[in-house]
Design an enzyme around this catalytic site. Structure first.
Site, short mmCIF file in Angstrom:
data_model
loop_
_atom_site.label_atom_id
_atom_site.label_comp_id
_atom_site.label_asym_id
_atom_site.label_seq_id
_atom_site.Cartn_x
_atom_site.Cartn_y
_atom_site.Cartn_z
N SER A 1 -30.43 -5.13 -25.92
CA SER A 1 -29.07 -5.34 -25.43
C SER A 1 -28.90 -4.68 -24.07
O SER A 1 -29.14 -3.48 -23.91
CB SER A 1 -28.06 -4.76 -26.42
OG SER A 1 -26.81 -4.55 -25.81
N LYS A 24 -17.34 -5.62 -28.62
CA LYS A 24 -18.63 -5.07 -29.08
C LYS A 24 -19.51 -4.66 -27.91
O LYS A 24 -20.34 -3.75 -28.03
CB LYS A 24 -19.34 -6.08 -29.99
CG LYS A 24 -19.65 -7.44 -29.34
CD LYS A 24 -21.04 -7.49 -28.75
CE LYS A 24 -21.30 -8.83 -28.09
NZ LYS A 24 -22.67 -8.94 -27.55
N LYS A 37 -19.18 -14.33 -23.81
CA LYS A 37 -18.46 -13.25 -24.48
C LYS A 37 -17.87 -12.33 -23.43
O LYS A 37 -18.60 -11.83 -22.58
CB LYS A 37 -19.41 -12.47 -25.39
CG LYS A 37 -20.07 -13.32 -26.48
CD LYS A 37 -21.15 -12.54 -27.20
CE LYS A 37 -21.84 -13.42 -28.24
NZ LYS A 37 -22.95 -12.69 -28.92
N ASN A 43 -26.10 -4.05 -22.62
CA ASN A 43 -25.01 -3.09 -22.71
C ASN A 43 -25.50 -1.77 -23.31
O ASN A 43 -25.18 -0.69 -22.81
CB ASN A 43 -23.87 -3.67 -23.55
CG ASN A 43 -23.21 -4.84 -22.87
OD1 ASN A 43 -22.41 -4.69 -21.96
ND2 ASN A 43 -23.55 -6.05 -23.30
N GLY A 59 -21.60 -14.74 -31.90
CA GLY A 59 -22.29 -14.10 -33.00
C GLY A 59 -23.53 -13.36 -32.53
O GLY A 59 -23.87 -13.38 -31.34
#
Length: 331
Positions: free
Chosen positions: A252, A189, A106, A254, A134
């Site tokens: 996550s 995202k 991604k 991020n 996803g």
């Protein structure tokens, strides 16, 4: 038994190899590291990247890239977004007309602002390309925790074929021919997740985080639409689903990186000291390059980029976002 190859035996590649094997496929992983290859073949474990999960006999490994394309026509490419082009160059001499390259990373290429499917088109023109994207962390997928993904391919029937090859009772693929939205969703995202972590770290409140995620989704959908994607796809697993997970969970990278910015109020030192792959850092710059080319506004992504790369203070970014002109709700 069908055959699937995985190029890149990091944690995500190994998790997908496990998923493919559990779906009844024979799997060959390619890895650069000889110790990874030996551990998979001899001890049935990826000690370097996923040490606590045994691998079935259906998974083998090699460091000979040519063997990958002799073995299987479906190749899951899990190299990170910024290493995808280099890996494609390595693959190019061995790709066949029947090969399906499934992009599983991604991100947007930072040097060019291109989506990964566009990178494939440049490096291996005419190749059949699919996208797997996803919500789902690699360790959860490896541990058989429930996950749903989007598989996209513009070529009729390919996404359905891949869904049937990879689907299990705990790994559910949805299919689409929209190649744009899953790539935009999976990339942007990460930027929104950094911003969401900032809100959490700065203790700005749950309402602020909900508002940021909502407007962040608007920016994702706006960019996808400008590139020819579909709002319907963006409302699915590879858009809204992935955003909900990445922008609300400390697992996550991020989100957790953004949280540290929120606590400290600046990003410069954190970037200098960072040793993790935080894809949103690269994507923030790349996505703004693409937005400027398309002449569209993405104010949250712009503020993230300025905080990361222009040494903008967090309080100034918040003030600028909150002082934007009022506007009508909706897309």
């Amino acid at each position: 038994m069908k055959k699937i190859a995985v190029v890149g035996a990091g944690i995500w590649g190994t998790a997908l190899a496990l998923t493919a094997a559990r779906a009844g496929n024979q799997v060959l992983c390619w890895a650069r590291e000889q110790e990874v290859v030996d551990a998979i073949n001899q001890k049935h474990v990826n000690k370097m990247f996923l040490p606590d999960i045994p691998l079935p006999d259906a998974i083998a490994a090699t460091n000979n890239i040519a063997e990958v394309f002799d073995f299987a026509d479906v190749v899951l490419l899990t190299a990170s977004a910024q290493w995808t082009r280099a890996t494609l160059k390595l693959m190019k001499p061995f790709v066949k007309d029947t090969t399906v390259i499934v992009l599983c990373a991604k991100g947007i290429e930072v040097d060019t602002g291109k989506m990964l499917s566009e990178v494939v088109d440049e490096e291996i023109p005419g190749a059949t390309v699919a996208i797997l994207s996803g919500p789902g962390f690699a360790i959860d997928v490896a541990q058989r925790k429930l996950a749903s993904v989007t598989i996209a391919c513009a070529k009729d029937g390919v996404a359905t074929l891949l869904a049937n090859m990879l689907g299990t009772p705990y790994f559910r693929p949805y299919t689409t021919t929209d190649m744009i939205s899953p790539q935009v969703g999976g990339s942007v995202k990460n930027v929104i997740a950094i911003a969401s972590g900032v809100v959490e770290g700065a203790a700005l409140g749950d309402g602020a985080r909900a508002a940021l995620i909502t407007r962040g989704f608007h920016e994702m959908a706006h960019l996808a639409d400008a590139l020819g994607g579909s709002l319907t796809t963006m409302m699915g697993m590879s858009g809204l689903g992935d955003l909900v997970l990445t922008a609300s969970c400390s697992q996550s990278r991020n989100f957790s990186f953004g949280y540290e910015i929120g606590v400290q109020g600046h990003a410069k030192k954190l970037i200098e000291e960072n040793t993790r792959t935080v894809e949103g850092i690269y994507t923030a710059k790349a996505v703004m390059q693409r937005a400027r080319e398309l002449n569209i506004e993405m104010p949250i992504c712009e503020m993230v980029s300025r905080v990361l790369f222009n040494d903008m203070a967090l309080k100034d970014a918040m003030a600028e976002l909150m002082s934007r002109p009022y506007r009508e709700e909706g897309f």
